[in-house]
Design a protein around this motif. Structure first.
Motif, PDB file in Angstrom:
ATOM      1  N   ASP A  35      64.035   9.917 -38.579  1.00  9.63           N
ATOM      2  CA  ASP A  35      65.003  10.441 -37.745  1.00  9.63           C
ATOM      3  C   ASP A  35      65.383  12.085 -38.082  1.00  9.63           C
ATOM      4  O   ASP A  35      65.522  12.588 -39.149  1.00  9.63           O
ATOM      5  CB  ASP A  35      66.414   9.555 -37.861  1.00  9.63           C
ATOM      6  CG  ASP A  35      67.368   9.791 -36.780  1.00  9.63           C
ATOM      7  OD1 ASP A  35      67.552  10.946 -36.173  1.00  9.63           O
ATOM      8  OD2 ASP A  35      67.837   8.779 -36.200  1.00  9.63           O
ATOM      9  N   LEU A  36      65.004  12.864 -36.794  1.00 11.98           N
ATOM     10  CA  LEU A  36      65.612  14.118 -36.951  1.00 11.98           C
ATOM     11  C   LEU A  36      66.864  14.726 -36.766  1.00 11.98           C
ATOM     12  O   LEU A  36      67.161  15.686 -36.330  1.00 11.98           O
ATOM     13  CB  LEU A  36      64.392  15.114 -36.025  1.00 11.98           C
ATOM     14  CG  LEU A  36      62.888  14.724 -36.150  1.00 11.98           C
ATOM     15  CD1 LEU A  36      62.273  15.309 -35.397  1.00 11.98           C
ATOM     16  CD2 LEU A  36      62.431  15.039 -37.549  1.00 11.98           C
ATOM     17  N   GLU A  37      67.676  13.752 -36.923  1.00 11.16           N
ATOM     18  CA  GLU A  37      69.215  13.961 -36.549  1.00 11.16           C
ATOM     19  C   GLU A  37      69.810  15.122 -37.152  1.00 11.16           C
ATOM     20  O   GLU A  37      70.614  15.948 -36.467  1.00 11.16           O
ATOM     21  CB  GLU A  37      70.095  12.648 -36.884  1.00 11.16           C
ATOM     22  CG  GLU A  37      71.689  12.975 -36.590  1.00 11.16           C
ATOM     23  CD  GLU A  37      72.332  11.752 -37.002  1.00 11.16           C
ATOM     24  OE1 GLU A  37      73.690  11.449 -36.790  1.00 11.16           O
ATOM     25  OE2 GLU A  37      72.089  10.710 -37.552  1.00 11.16           O
ATOM     26  N   VAL A  38      69.311  15.587 -38.308  1.00 11.98           N
ATOM     27  CA  VAL A  38      69.971  16.715 -39.154  1.00 11.98           C
ATOM     28  C   VAL A  38      69.513  18.107 -38.509  1.00 11.98           C
ATOM     29  O   VAL A  38      70.034  19.022 -38.849  1.00 11.98           O
ATOM     30  CB  VAL A  38      69.767  16.666 -40.648  1.00 11.98           C
ATOM     31  CG1 VAL A  38      70.106  15.335 -41.183  1.00 11.98           C
ATOM     32  CG2 VAL A  38      68.050  16.736 -40.765  1.00 11.98           C
ATOM     33  N   PHE A  39      68.354  17.958 -37.852  1.00 11.89           N
ATOM     34  CA  PHE A  39      67.979  19.222 -37.347  1.00 11.89           C
ATOM     35  C   PHE A  39      68.434  19.509 -35.805  1.00 11.89           C
ATOM     36  O   PHE A  39      68.992  18.647 -35.150  1.00 11.89           O
ATOM     37  CB  PHE A  39      66.309  19.177 -37.282  1.00 11.89           C
ATOM     38  CG  PHE A  39      65.973  18.926 -38.373  1.00 11.89           C
ATOM     39  CD1 PHE A  39      65.615  19.726 -39.560  1.00 11.89           C
ATOM     40  CD2 PHE A  39      65.269  17.638 -38.751  1.00 11.89           C
ATOM     41  CE1 PHE A  39      65.004  19.356 -40.615  1.00 11.89           C
ATOM     42  CE2 PHE A  39      64.780  17.241 -39.966  1.00 11.89           C
ATOM     43  CZ  PHE A  39      64.531  18.129 -40.944  1.00 11.89           C
ATOM     44  N   GLU A  40      68.359  20.948 -35.639  1.00 16.64           N
ATOM     45  CA  GLU A  40      69.112  21.332 -34.269  1.00 16.64           C
ATOM     46  C   GLU A  40      67.684  21.223 -33.357  1.00 16.64           C
ATOM     47  O   GLU A  40      66.707  21.240 -33.578  1.00 16.64           O
ATOM     48  CB  GLU A  40      69.259  22.906 -34.309  1.00 16.64           C
ATOM     49  CG  GLU A  40      70.450  23.232 -35.331  1.00 16.64           C
ATOM     50  CD  GLU A  40      71.823  22.372 -34.856  1.00 16.64           C
ATOM     51  OE1 GLU A  40      72.114  22.213 -33.441  1.00 16.64           O
ATOM     52  OE2 GLU A  40      72.654  21.851 -35.806  1.00 16.64           O
ATOM     53  N   ARG A  41      68.105  21.267 -31.996  1.00 15.69           N
ATOM     54  CA  ARG A  41      67.207  21.052 -30.890  1.00 15.69           C
ATOM     55  C   ARG A  41      66.025  22.097 -31.033  1.00 15.69           C
ATOM     56  O   ARG A  41      64.899  21.724 -30.811  1.00 15.69           O
ATOM     57  CB  ARG A  41      67.810  21.180 -29.459  1.00 15.69           C
ATOM     58  CG  ARG A  41      66.870  21.156 -28.519  1.00 15.69           C
ATOM     59  CD  ARG A  41      67.668  20.920 -27.128  1.00 15.69           C
ATOM     60  NE  ARG A  41      66.671  21.057 -26.198  1.00 15.69           N
ATOM     61  CZ  ARG A  41      66.015  20.025 -25.514  1.00 15.69           C
ATOM     62  NH1 ARG A  41      65.942  18.909 -26.278  1.00 15.69           N
ATOM     63  NH2 ARG A  41      65.259  20.204 -24.418  1.00 15.69           N
ATOM     64  N   ASN A  42      66.212  23.475 -31.011  1.00 12.01           N
ATOM     65  CA  ASN A  42      65.228  24.538 -31.108  1.00 12.01           C
ATOM     66  C   ASN A  42      65.015  25.056 -32.468  1.00 12.01           C
ATOM     67  O   ASN A  42      64.392  26.188 -32.722  1.00 12.01           O
ATOM     68  CB  ASN A  42      65.567  25.530 -30.204  1.00 12.01           C
ATOM     69  CG  ASN A  42      65.521  24.872 -28.803  1.00 12.01           C
ATOM     70  OD1 ASN A  42      64.624  24.529 -28.246  1.00 12.01           O
ATOM     71  ND2 ASN A  42      66.681  25.485 -28.228  1.00 12.01           N
ATOM     72  N   GLU A  43      65.343  24.237 -33.544  1.00 18.56           N
ATOM     73  CA  GLU A  43      65.175  24.646 -34.753  1.00 18.56           C
ATOM     74  C   GLU A  43      63.790  24.496 -35.472  1.00 18.56           C
ATOM     75  O   GLU A  43      63.135  23.290 -35.176  1.00 18.56           O
ATOM     76  CB  GLU A  43      66.202  23.930 -36.043  1.00 18.56           C
ATOM     77  CG  GLU A  43      65.969  24.481 -37.444  1.00 18.56           C
ATOM     78  CD  GLU A  43      67.248  23.880 -38.285  1.00 18.56           C
ATOM     79  OE1 GLU A  43      67.573  24.105 -39.329  1.00 18.56           O
ATOM     80  OE2 GLU A  43      67.647  22.777 -37.593  1.00 18.56           O
TER      81      GLU A  43
END
Length: 813
Positions: A65-73
């Protein structure tokens, strides 16, 4: 009223809940990480941002899950066995929340296909095998597949012209080496002992990896595999791992300054879950090659022949470093389709096509005439070299009483080539045109049922038919008449063979590999006496050959490997050996000889590999090969005459004969040092010595024993950039060590202090680099021969490029 207020409060909460759901769905983005080749989920992938303040890891199903990352990070995916990959959540979402990772080149090299035609662990194989992977090919940006082999630093390549490349391995070349493409034998019945250029028909843009077997490979590949085998595996179509159609592709452009090369390439992959298609086009335009500034003046092209006002004249070359009329064009096409209805069956169809323009045989255009002041030839060029191959491979995996895997490979190939020559101030142009139709069927089995014994066995049938025509044209009157063909028209060559190969793991650290093969070969040729009074009507040869191998791979320690291997190889006479009529060199002509037998090679080699804590790896190999009944060109008689008239010139008669023995031995060394994650050094050194002995016991240097050659690479790399500063070196071959056939070609060699021809030593300093601009865009820049040396590779007709700037740009989608 209270009901109305309550309803309004509920309606007001709905947008807020929708916002929360939408936000969480964007942030909580579950993805799947897959192997790009197999589609299998990849576990334990480390995923992190730029400063590693946010991290996660893929689970047993390749999910995370990539929840911790921002959309364009920017997010990086890293694993010890896979190439580092950087992207964003937004880009992953556009690709269906799937990430495909590619195995590192060093991981791919651990498995080889060439020894048994099935996957084997490289560490279990006692023979020396070198793999040239897609990543190495990408940064080297070779112009042809001959250059692809040469850039490995382990294979020596001779070039008679720019449109050529004849590999030499362990003192053997041409028809004593075997070429294979996707498991199909490329050697045909007119592969000759002289230098050949068929390898350039293979498009390097489509090569996934190349495996080179050093030493005899006749147990698996039959006739011709005496010195080694070069297996080219082209890229396979990729399936989709979802219900939707997966579309991907690549576009490339390459420029080289030394011959003003312009190359464009495009490929397209379409994939569904059960079928996939890969299509590739490449077009090359090569101008005349420019040699270096610093070297022997005798290499310069001071003049050239041209046609002016109906006559041949010598023109001064305005730029004596420019090798006039060496340029040519080439087109390559590849279409592959794979159908996989289930995990048991797989069907692979491949269609290959390659065609060149006319291209000059440069070494024949610089031959001096008898006076030494002019040129012998006004024209000497090959017509378009064409190659088509259609191959169908059916593979079945699964337990069976007799096998765990079976593979049926069928192929049809069509070859076309022609030779066109005209003497200076001669109005007659002589042309010979050859076509070969080749059919092959291979049935290969894999069986690993008998405890620790793993068996590979199979059968092969090959049929070649040769079509050959000759003509003579007056370029003034345009009158064309028939002339003698190069080969007997309609001649056939065929072979049937069976083999068995076994891999037995005696202990966890000791593997024994052994194999045997029997081949039967038939040659049939009818000779046309219209132009020459042959003392025979036909050649009808039936020969058989038994070959075998035995070797082991032993790890006395986990970081030390010792290999020992003994093997035999053979080459049965082909149509070129028994039936050729050709001006082999000035003043000599080769005539047919239907009384030939196969030549045999006996080889022993020992290898050692030591790993020092994954920081330093040393590799070494020593080998000795003994060739008996060698098929060589020697003086002969034709109807009792030692000289005959050929193309208007009295010529010495020669023929291919079983008239020699040969001894070849050598040493190969390699070093890989890893200082840290960024810096590394790699080096190779090859020493070869060879001697031929005729029936009278007279020794002479072997023609295809390459000079000592070496390379040293200083490599720096990080996630986006790879830079390689390297040196290439070739040793000297003095006059005494020059083969007798080479001494007669003084015009392609330098002269020593006594005026005798010799091949000088040379070196080049080079730099190449590659920058991964983005996941889709990659740029490569190379600067070869930085010090602008003027040199000729041993036995080559054309002089090597001077300082050469190579620029390449590739875009993937």
């Amino acid at each position: 009223m209270q009901f109305f207020n309550s309803r309004m409060r509920i309606l007001g909460i709905i947008p807020f809940l929708f916002f929360l759901f939408f936000s969480s769905s964007v942030l909580a983005q579950e993805i799947t990480i897959l192997d790009s080749d197999s589609g299998i989920p990849v576990v334990n992938i480390a995923i992190y941002n730029k400063d590693k303040s946010k991290t996660t890891i893929s689970d047993q199903n390749g999910k995370c899950d990539l929840e911790v990352f921002e959309r364009n990070e920017k997010i990086t995916f890293k694993h010890i066995s896979y190439e580092v990959y950087t992207t964003t959540k937004a880009q992953i979402g556009k690709k269906g929340n799937r990430v495909y990772l590619s195995l590192k080149a060093e991981e791919l090299q651990e498995v080889v296909m060439s020894v048994s035609k099935w996957e084997q662990q490289k560490k279990h194989v006692p023979q020396k095998i070198e793999s040239i992977d897609a990543q190495s090919i990408s940064i080297a940006t070779p112009q042809t597949s001959a250059d692809l082999l040469q850039t490995s630093g382990k294979v020596f390549v001779q070039k008679s012209q720019l449109g050529g490349g004849s590999p030499m391995i362990r003192g053997f070349a041409t028809n004593r080496l075997l070429l294979s493409v996707d498991g199909v034998r490329m050697n045909n019945a007119i592969f000759r002992g002289g230098n050949i250029q068929n390898v350039i028909s293979i498009d390097p843009f489509t090569v996934k990896n190349t495996e080179v077997i050093f030493g005899p490979g006749s147990v698996i590949y039959g006739s011709d595999a005496i010195g080694g085998v070069m297996n080219f595996f082209t890229k396979n179509p990729h399936f989709s791992f979802t219900d939707s159609l997966a579309v991907s592709g690549r576009v490339d452009y390459r420029f080289a300054s030394a011959n003003n090369e312009n190359t464009v390439h495009a490929d397209l992959n379409l994939g569904k879950q059960k079928w996939a298609s890969y299509t590739s086009f490449t077009y090359n335009n090569f101008d005349d090659l420019v040699m270096g500034k610093h070297g022997p003046d005798s290499y310069l092209r001071s003049n050239f022949a041209a046609r002016r006002n109906g006559t041949d004249v010598l023109l001064e070359n305005g730029d004596s470093r420019k090798q006039v009329t060496s340029g040519y064009d080439q087109f390559n096409f590849l279409q592959k389709v794979t159908y996989r209805p289930n995990t048991t069956w797989k069907y692979d169809l491949g269609l290959h096509y390659s065609e060149t323009s006319d291209f000059s045989r440069y070494d024949r255009l610089i031959r001096p005439d008898n006076s030494g002041d002019g040129l012998r030839s006004a024209e000497w060029f090959y017509g378009p070299q064409k190659w088509f191959m259609g191959n169908l491979q059916i593979t079945k995996k699964g337990k069976n009483k007799f096998y765990d895997g079976v593979k049926l490979t069928t192929a049809y190939q069509h070859f076309e080539e022609s030779r066109n020559e005209r003497g200076f101030q001669d109005d007659e142009r002589f042309t010979s045109q050859e076509k070969v139709d080749a059919l092959s069927v291979n049935l290969d089995f894999e069986n690993k049922k008998i405890g620790d014994l793993r068996l590979y066995y199979g059968a092969e049938y090959i049929f070649n038919k040769v079509h050959s025509q000759g003509s003579q044209k007056n370029i003034v009157s345009n009158e064309t008449i028939d002339a003698a063909s190069r080969y007997p028209d309609g001649a056939t060559w065929q072979t049937f063979a069976g083999y068995i190969n076994g891999e037995y793991q005696l202990k966890p650290n000791f593997t024994l590999l052994s194999g045997a093969r029997y081949s039967q070969v038939w040659v049939d040729a009818q000779f046309d006496k219209t132009f020459y009074p042959f003392p025979f009507d036909e050649a009808d040869l039936i020969t058989g050959a038994f070959t075998g191998s035995l070797g082991f791979s032993w790890f006395p320690k986990a970081d030390l490997q010792v290999t020992l291997n003994g093997s035999t190889g053979f080459r049965a006479p082909n149509i070129d050996d028994i039936g050729k009529i050709f001006d082999s060199e000035p003043g000599s002509v080769v005539v047919p000889n239907p009384e030939l037998e196969p030549e045999y090679a006996y080889n022993a080699e020992m290898g050692i590999r030591k790993n020092f804590k994954d920081k330093l790896v040393l590799k070494g190999a020593a080998y000795y090969t003994y060739l008996v009944d060698a098929l060589v060109r020697r003086d002969f008689t034709f109807n009792g005459e030692s000289e005959i008239m050929f193309h208007g010139e009295l010529s010495n008669v020669q023929a291919i004969q079983n008239a020699a023995k040969a001894y070849v031995y050598g040493f190969e060394f390699g070093l890989d040092a890893y200082f840290n994650d960024n810096w590394a050094v790699s080096s190779n050194l090859t020493l070869t010595e060879g001697t031929e002995e005729d029936d009278d016991g007279m020794d002479s240097p072997a023609r295809h024993a390459a000079p000592t050659f070496a390379d040293v690479h200083l490599i720096w790399k990080n996630q986006k950039v790879k830079a390689d500063f390297f040196l290439n070196y070739n040793g000297e071959i003095n006059y005494a060590d020059l083969a007798l056939s080479e001494r007669s070609k003084a015009y392609i060699y330098a002269s020593d202090s006594d005026g005798n021809p010799y091949s000088p030593s040379w070196y080049t300093l080079n730099f190449r680099s590659q920058y991964q601009i983005s996941n889709a865009l990659k740029a490569t820049m190379s600067l070869e021969n930085i010090t602008n040396q003027r040199y000729r590779t041993y036995s080559s007709g054309i002089v090597a490029p001077g300082t050469n700037l190579i620029l390449s740009l590739g875009y993937s989608f």
